[in-house]
Design an enzyme around this catalytic site. Structure first.
Site, short mmCIF file in Angstrom:
data_model
loop_
_atom_site.label_atom_id
_atom_site.label_comp_id
_atom_site.label_asym_id
_atom_site.label_seq_id
_atom_site.Cartn_x
_atom_site.Cartn_y
_atom_site.Cartn_z
N SER A 170 6.13 0.94 -9.94
CA SER A 170 6.65 0.75 -10.11
C SER A 170 6.24 -0.41 -11.13
CB SER A 170 7.93 -0.86 -9.66
OG SER A 170 6.73 -1.26 -8.36
N CYS B 60 5.99 -2.39 7.44
CA CYS B 60 6.80 -1.61 7.06
C CYS B 60 6.98 -0.75 8.72
CB CYS B 60 6.04 -0.10 6.77
SG CYS B 60 5.70 -0.97 5.49
N CYS C 101 10.00 -1.77 5.65
CA CYS C 101 9.86 -2.67 5.29
C CYS C 101 11.21 -3.69 4.71
CB CYS C 101 9.10 -2.72 4.26
SG CYS C 101 8.76 -1.38 3.13
N ARG D 10 8.50 -4.56 -4.86
CA ARG D 10 8.95 -5.31 -4.17
C ARG D 10 9.40 -7.09 -4.46
NH1 ARG D 10 3.34 -5.51 -1.73
NH2 ARG D 10 2.84 -3.38 -0.90
N LYS E 252 -0.19 8.36 -4.07
CA LYS E 252 0.74 6.92 -4.39
C LYS E 252 0.45 6.04 -4.94
CE LYS E 252 4.95 4.03 -4.19
NZ LYS E 252 5.74 3.37 -2.37
N LYS F 169 -1.03 7.01 0.41
CA LYS F 169 0.14 5.63 -0.20
C LYS F 169 -1.45 4.67 -0.46
CE LYS F 169 3.56 2.89 0.16
NZ LYS F 169 4.72 2.80 0.91
N GLU G 89 -5.99 12.50 4.99
CA GLU G 89 -4.74 12.22 5.00
C GLU G 89 -4.27 12.97 5.16
OE1 GLU G 89 -2.53 9.21 6.22
OE2 GLU G 89 -4.00 7.86 5.65
#
Ligand code: PBG
Length: 327
Positions: free
Chosen positions: A274, A130, A122, A205, A248, A195, A233
């Site tokens: 972040s 991505c 990405c 970003r 995440k 995720k 997953e």
């Protein structure tokens, strides 16, 4: 009060007693420090939405990483901002790509420090997705080959771990196969397994200039409302050869961390992203909470939930405080 009753406060009175019975230890050797590499020299450019974090050119990044290693931080996670973007994100697997340069430089100067690399497209694609975009959608299978190339190029540069964050189906298997074929059977995969399509990636970003140019990431990242799906997953990634799995973001997903640890008992990482960092920083700056205490509480909570490894932009600050407390 009844005679002989359990009085929980007995063990809370003295600081050393509290330490003695503490269930969760937060230690510097559980922390991974994420960093952003950019082209150029002498660059140490502050990221406005992530106070205290910078984009570093490779020469400056090496200094920062050396410092972090000196504080006892065992690992860094590297992200790169390319010179130019294109539809396929070709700098992501270029031999002289920014991450590949950064890995070589770091391994050269601090060979013992673990270097993990983010494997994704990405930051490198002109559309900011991505994977490969075709007909307005992100195509899964054509992306796998590119991700495998990225991972192999990182291993060739000397990465100790590769960390795919794209959320394409089957990428862990494709990367494992490619690493094995390229004679990297011992390079572990740290998979971003659960995720979520999260608003908490906003500051990242900005930092990585990786916002999608159309649509969003909900066709590949997970729906925040789903927990059981996260277990599927993780099972899938383990089946495909993941060595460490990741949840995440971290703080809004402590239940997922806790379930993952209980259900799988495998090495588990949590990425405190972040937005989690920015929230604590912002409130701290406004004087609305005690930033240091909030940081340590948040990191400890992530460990308590079951994460063995905490990936956090607070790594250096936490390392400094933990060292002070230890003395
Ligand atoms: C790339 C990637 C992202 C993050 C890590 N790897 C952004 C995204 O998926 O949009 C987010 C990290 C953070 O917010 O700290 N796919």
């Amino acid at each position: 009060m009844a005679h002989g009753m359990f009085r929980p406060r007995r063990l809370r009175e003295k600081p050393l007693l509290r330490t003695l019975v503490r269930e969760t230890a937060l230690a510097v050797d559980d922390l991974v420090y994420p960093l952003f590499a950019v082209h150029g020299r002498g660059v140490r450019e502050p990221i406005p939405s992530m106070p205290g974090q910078c984009r570093f050119s490779v020469d400056e990044l090496v200094k920062e990483v050396k410092d972090a290693a000196g504080m006892g931080i065992p690992a860094v996670l590297l992200f790169g901002l390319p010179e130019a973007k294109d539809p396929r994100g070709s700098e992501a697997w270029a031999e002289d790509g920014i991450v590949q340069q950064a890995v070589r430089a770091v391994k050269d100067v601090v060979p013992d420090l673990l270097v993990a690399t983010d494997v994704c497209l990405c930051q490198y694609t002109s559309h900011g997705h991505c994977g490969v975009v075709d007909g307005g959608t992100v195509r899964n299978d054509p992306t796998l080959e590119l991700l495998a190339r990225v991972a192999v190029s990182h291993a060739e540069a000397g990465a100790d771990l590769v960390a795919p964050s794209d959320m394409m189906d089957g990428r862990v298997g494709a990367i494992r196969e490619a690493l094995d074929e390229a004679s990297f059977p011992d390079t572990p995969i740290l998979a971003y397994s659960a995720k979520y399509a999260s608003s908490f990636y906003g500051p990242f970003r900005d930092a990585a200039d990786s916002a999608p140019q159309f649509g969003d990431r909900r066709s590949y990242q997970m729906d925040p409302a789903n927990g059981t799906e996260a277990m599927r997953e993780i099972a899938l990634d383990l089946d495909e050869g993941a060595d460490i799995v990741m949840v995440k973001p971290a703080l809004p997903y402590l239940d997922i961390i806790s379930r993952a640890k209980a259900e799988f008992g495998v090495p588990l990482a949590a990425y405190s992203v972040s937005g989690e960092y920015a929230m604590i920083k912002a409130a701290g700056r406004l004087g609305w909470l005690d930033e240091e205490r909030a940081m340590l509480e948040a990191l400890t909570a992530i460990r308590r939930a079951g994460a063995d490894i905490v990936i956090t932009y607070f790594a250096r600050e936490a390392a400094r405080l933990l060292e002070r407390h230890a003395r």
